[in-house]
Design a protein around this motif. Structure first.
Motif, short mmCIF file in Angstrom:
data_model
loop_
_atom_site.label_atom_id
_atom_site.label_comp_id
_atom_site.label_asym_id
_atom_site.label_seq_id
_atom_site.Cartn_x
_atom_site.Cartn_y
_atom_site.Cartn_z
N TYR A 61 0.83 -1.22 0.00
CA TYR A 61 0.00 0.00 0.00
C TYR A 61 0.86 1.26 0.00
CZ TYR A 61 -4.50 -2.33 0.58
OH TYR A 61 -5.64 -3.08 0.37
N GLN A 62 2.00 1.22 0.73
CA GLN A 62 2.89 2.37 0.75
C GLN A 62 3.52 2.58 -0.63
OE1 GLN A 62 5.29 1.02 4.09
NE2 GLN A 62 4.57 2.72 5.33
N TYR A 63 3.76 1.49 -1.34
CA TYR A 63 4.31 1.59 -2.70
C TYR A 63 3.27 2.18 -3.66
CZ TYR A 63 5.86 -0.01 -7.32
OH TYR A 63 6.21 -0.07 -8.64
N ILE A 64 2.01 1.77 -3.50
CA ILE A 64 0.95 2.19 -4.43
C ILE A 64 0.54 3.65 -4.22
CG2 ILE A 64 -1.53 1.89 -4.91
CD1 ILE A 64 -1.12 -1.09 -4.53
N LEU A 65 0.48 4.10 -2.97
CA LEU A 65 -0.09 5.42 -2.65
C LEU A 65 0.46 6.56 -3.51
CD1 LEU A 65 -2.06 7.02 -0.92
CD2 LEU A 65 -0.26 7.25 0.81
N PRO A 66 1.80 6.76 -3.61
CA PRO A 66 2.28 7.89 -4.42
C PRO A 66 2.13 7.66 -5.92
CG PRO A 66 4.13 6.60 -3.59
CD PRO A 66 2.90 6.04 -2.95
N ARG A 67 1.74 6.45 -6.34
CA ARG A 67 1.62 6.14 -7.77
C ARG A 67 0.18 6.16 -8.26
NH1 ARG A 67 5.88 3.93 -5.66
NH2 ARG A 67 7.80 3.72 -6.89
N LEU A 68 -0.77 6.42 -7.36
CA LEU A 68 -2.18 6.37 -7.75
C LEU A 68 -2.52 7.37 -8.84
CD1 LEU A 68 -4.14 5.81 -4.41
CD2 LEU A 68 -4.04 4.28 -6.39
N ARG A 69 -1.98 8.60 -8.73
CA ARG A 69 -2.33 9.63 -9.72
C ARG A 69 -1.89 9.20 -11.12
NH1 ARG A 69 -4.23 14.46 -10.34
NH2 ARG A 69 -4.60 14.71 -8.12
N GLY A 70 -0.66 8.70 -11.24
CA GLY A 70 -0.18 8.26 -12.54
C GLY A 70 -0.99 7.11 -13.09
N MET A 71 -1.39 6.19 -12.19
CA MET A 71 -2.15 5.03 -12.64
C MET A 71 -3.57 5.39 -13.05
SD MET A 71 -0.85 2.31 -9.77
CE MET A 71 0.79 1.58 -9.84
N TRP A 72 -4.08 6.52 -12.46
CA TRP A 72 -5.46 6.92 -12.76
C TRP A 72 -5.55 7.97 -13.86
CZ3 TRP A 72 -9.93 4.81 -11.89
CH2 TRP A 72 -10.08 3.95 -10.80
N LYS A 73 -4.42 8.28 -14.50
CA LYS A 73 -4.38 9.39 -15.46
C LYS A 73 -5.40 9.21 -16.58
CE LYS A 73 -0.79 12.50 -16.89
NZ LYS A 73 0.64 12.73 -17.00
N GLY B 230 -12.25 23.97 -13.15
CA GLY B 230 -13.10 24.17 -11.98
C GLY B 230 -14.05 23.04 -11.68
N THR B 231 -14.01 21.98 -12.48
CA THR B 231 -14.89 20.84 -12.20
C THR B 231 -14.06 19.63 -11.79
OG1 THR B 231 -14.82 20.03 -14.47
CG2 THR B 231 -16.54 21.63 -13.93
N ARG B 232 -14.70 18.71 -11.08
CA ARG B 232 -14.02 17.48 -10.67
C ARG B 232 -14.57 16.34 -11.50
NH1 ARG B 232 -11.70 16.92 -5.61
NH2 ARG B 232 -12.76 14.95 -5.27
N GLY B 233 -13.71 15.79 -12.34
CA GLY B 233 -14.13 14.67 -13.18
C GLY B 233 -14.21 13.39 -12.38
N PRO B 234 -14.87 12.37 -12.95
CA PRO B 234 -15.03 11.11 -12.24
C PRO B 234 -13.71 10.44 -11.90
CG PRO B 234 -15.66 10.89 -14.57
CD PRO B 234 -15.48 12.34 -14.29
N GLY B 235 -12.70 10.64 -12.77
CA GLY B 235 -11.39 10.05 -12.47
C GLY B 235 -10.80 10.62 -11.20
N GLU B 236 -10.90 11.96 -11.06
CA GLU B 236 -10.34 12.61 -9.88
C GLU B 236 -11.11 12.21 -8.63
OE1 GLU B 236 -8.84 17.04 -8.54
OE2 GLU B 236 -9.78 16.73 -10.49
N THR B 237 -12.42 12.10 -8.75
CA THR B 237 -13.23 11.66 -7.63
C THR B 237 -12.81 10.26 -7.21
OG1 THR B 237 -15.08 12.94 -8.49
CG2 THR B 237 -15.59 11.26 -6.83
N ILE C 253 -9.92 8.77 -7.72
CA ILE C 253 -8.58 8.72 -7.14
C ILE C 253 -8.58 9.20 -5.70
CG2 ILE C 253 -7.80 11.01 -7.92
CD1 ILE C 253 -5.08 9.90 -8.35
N GLU C 254 -9.38 10.23 -5.39
CA GLU C 254 -9.47 10.71 -4.00
C GLU C 254 -10.07 9.64 -3.10
OE1 GLU C 254 -8.04 13.26 -2.78
OE2 GLU C 254 -7.36 13.91 -4.76
N THR C 255 -11.06 8.94 -3.62
CA THR C 255 -11.67 7.84 -2.85
C THR C 255 -10.64 6.75 -2.60
OG1 THR C 255 -13.80 8.27 -3.92
CG2 THR C 255 -13.55 6.14 -2.82
N ASP C 256 -9.89 6.41 -3.65
CA ASP C 256 -8.88 5.36 -3.50
C ASP C 256 -7.78 5.77 -2.54
OD1 ASP C 256 -10.24 3.75 -5.17
OD2 ASP C 256 -8.67 3.54 -6.69
N ARG C 257 -7.37 7.03 -2.61
CA ARG C 257 -6.34 7.50 -1.69
C ARG C 257 -6.80 7.38 -0.24
NH1 ARG C 257 -4.36 12.78 -4.99
NH2 ARG C 257 -2.56 11.86 -6.04
N ARG C 258 -8.05 7.76 -0.01
CA ARG C 258 -8.58 7.68 1.35
C ARG C 258 -8.60 6.24 1.83
NH1 ARG C 258 -13.44 6.52 2.76
NH2 ARG C 258 -14.34 7.04 0.73
#
Length: 395
Positions: free
Chosen positions: A135-147, A157-164, A166-171
């Motif tokens: 999990y520690q390995y994955i955490l900083p790589r989530l943004r790149g993987m969800w690109k 100014g809008t939040r796309g489904p991908g960003e939503t 990724i925030e859920t996954d990070r949490r």
């Protein structure tokens, strides 16, 4: 455990990739790729080809250049390769970019080591330690993987489904990391209590590079069966046995092997396991003298011991696999006197460098096991005289 533990399934075919930069030579990279191929084999993958590129510094987007990436892609298509393994750590964006360009699953050395650890973990502690490292390995790589998902989002100014997503996954990942850390703290407390309850015994720990024969030596010295095989990281869980030599008891522990470029998350996650090294009174550093880069491996272990603040402990240096060393060094035309002279030079060199604390054995042949036992016994007796002098009268 994470689904990522199934990175390599069955017998997959792989290519491995290394980059020669200004910080390392081509020979070093070749040695690293030899080890990477062995890691891949341990995980169940067959290495078909290796690619090496010389660069001033790795490409920030794809690690290697476009031409080399296309060469890898063509080879994978032509030969049906389904896995690409890079020897250096990749960012999430790099993994995503390479996978998109090649069309083949891409992982790095850290990911591969984590995969092997996930397969080898047997106890609840080892499984939790590996899962935390994953999990520690994955955490900083989530943004790149969800690109690829972020492109689905709206405009400024809008939040796309991908960003939503990724925030859920990070949490979720952060919560899992917190949960696993708390679980390991409890296990660590239990382990510390167990260590305290072992009484006033001298503690001896086997350390060394992975696959040097620590578990085989553990079996010879303790007369118990610890799993040992010719693969990397055969042992993950620390095994401790009470051993008695000539009425002198002590505790002997076999520990996880070290390796180059060991993911720092693993060292952090395996804190409680490595406490056996920190709390040992004597270290037995086992070395595979038949390995072409055994001195580099020694340096890796010594550096790791320094990081663990355990390098200043009394140490016995055991050069194992002397039978293989002699097979590689001697040919049929060498006379017996020449062979003896070569061996004597080796003994003199390392006895000088270790302050007379070098022992040369061939564990699988049981050669000089008695000499090793005597060396350990003398060290243990010396420490009993210093630490627990009142107990020596009973031995």
């Amino acid at each position: 455990m994470l689904d990522k533990k199934n990175i390599i399934q069955g017998t997959e075919t792989a290519v491995i990739v290394g980059v020669v930069t200004k910080d390392q030579t081509e020979q070093q990279v070749t040695e690293y790729l030899d080890e990477l191929a062995f890691l891949a084999e341990t995980a169940g993958a067959e290495t078909k080809k290796r690619f090496i590129q010389k660069l001033q510094h790795p490409d920030t987007r794809t690690f290697v250049g476009k031409g080399k990436l296309e060469e890898i892609r063509q080879y994978c298509i032509t030969h049906g390769v389904n896995l690409v393994i890079f020897d250096d750590e990749l960012s999430g964006a790099q993994i995503n970019n390479i996978t998109t360009a090649i069309g083949v699953k891409t992982i790095d050395r850290s990911d591969l080591i984590l995969d092997i650890f996930a397969r080898r973990a047997k106890t609840a502690e080892a499984k939790a330690q590996v899962e935390l490292a994953q999990y520690q390995y994955i955490l900083p790589r989530l943004r790149g993987m969800w690109k690829h998902l972020e492109r689905l989002g709206g405009g400024i100014g809008t939040r796309g489904p991908g960003e939503t997503e990724i925030e859920t996954d990070r949490r979720i990942v952060r919560e899992k990391i917190s949960l696993l850390r708390n679980r390991l703290k409890e296990i660590d407390k239990q382990s510390a209590t167990q260590r305290k309850n072992r009484g006033e015994f001298i503690r001896v720990a086997l350390v060394g590079y992975t696959n040097v024969g620590k578990s085989t030596i553990m079996n010879l010295l303790s007369k118990r069966e610890v799993f040992a095989e010719n693969k990397l990281f055969a042992t993950l869980d620390t095994t401790t046995s009470k051993v008695v030599f000539e009425n002198t008891p002590f505790l002997l522990s076999d520990t996880v092997g070290f390796i180059r470029k060991l993911p720092h998350h693993l060292i952090e996650s395996f804190k409680s396991t490595l406490d056996e090294v920190r709390e040992a009174d004597i270290l037995i550093h086992v070395i595979d003298i038949s390995h072409p880069q055994y001195e580099d491996q020694m340096a890796v272990v010594n550096k790791t011991l320094q990081e663990l603040k355990a390098f200043d402990k009394p140490m016995i240096t055991v050069f194992n696999k002397m039978d293989l060393y002699e097979q590689q060094t001697f040919d049929e035309w060498l006379g017996e006197d020449t062979k003896k002279e070569i061996l004597q030079d080796l003994y003199d060199r390392w006895n000088h460098e270790t302050g007379g604390n070098a022992v040369f054995v061939a564990a699988t042949e049981r050669r000089n096991v008695e000499g090793l036992r005597d060396t350990i016994l003398n060290k243990v007796k010396e420490l009993y005289q210093i630490r627990y002098p009142y107990k020596t009268m009973f031995f």
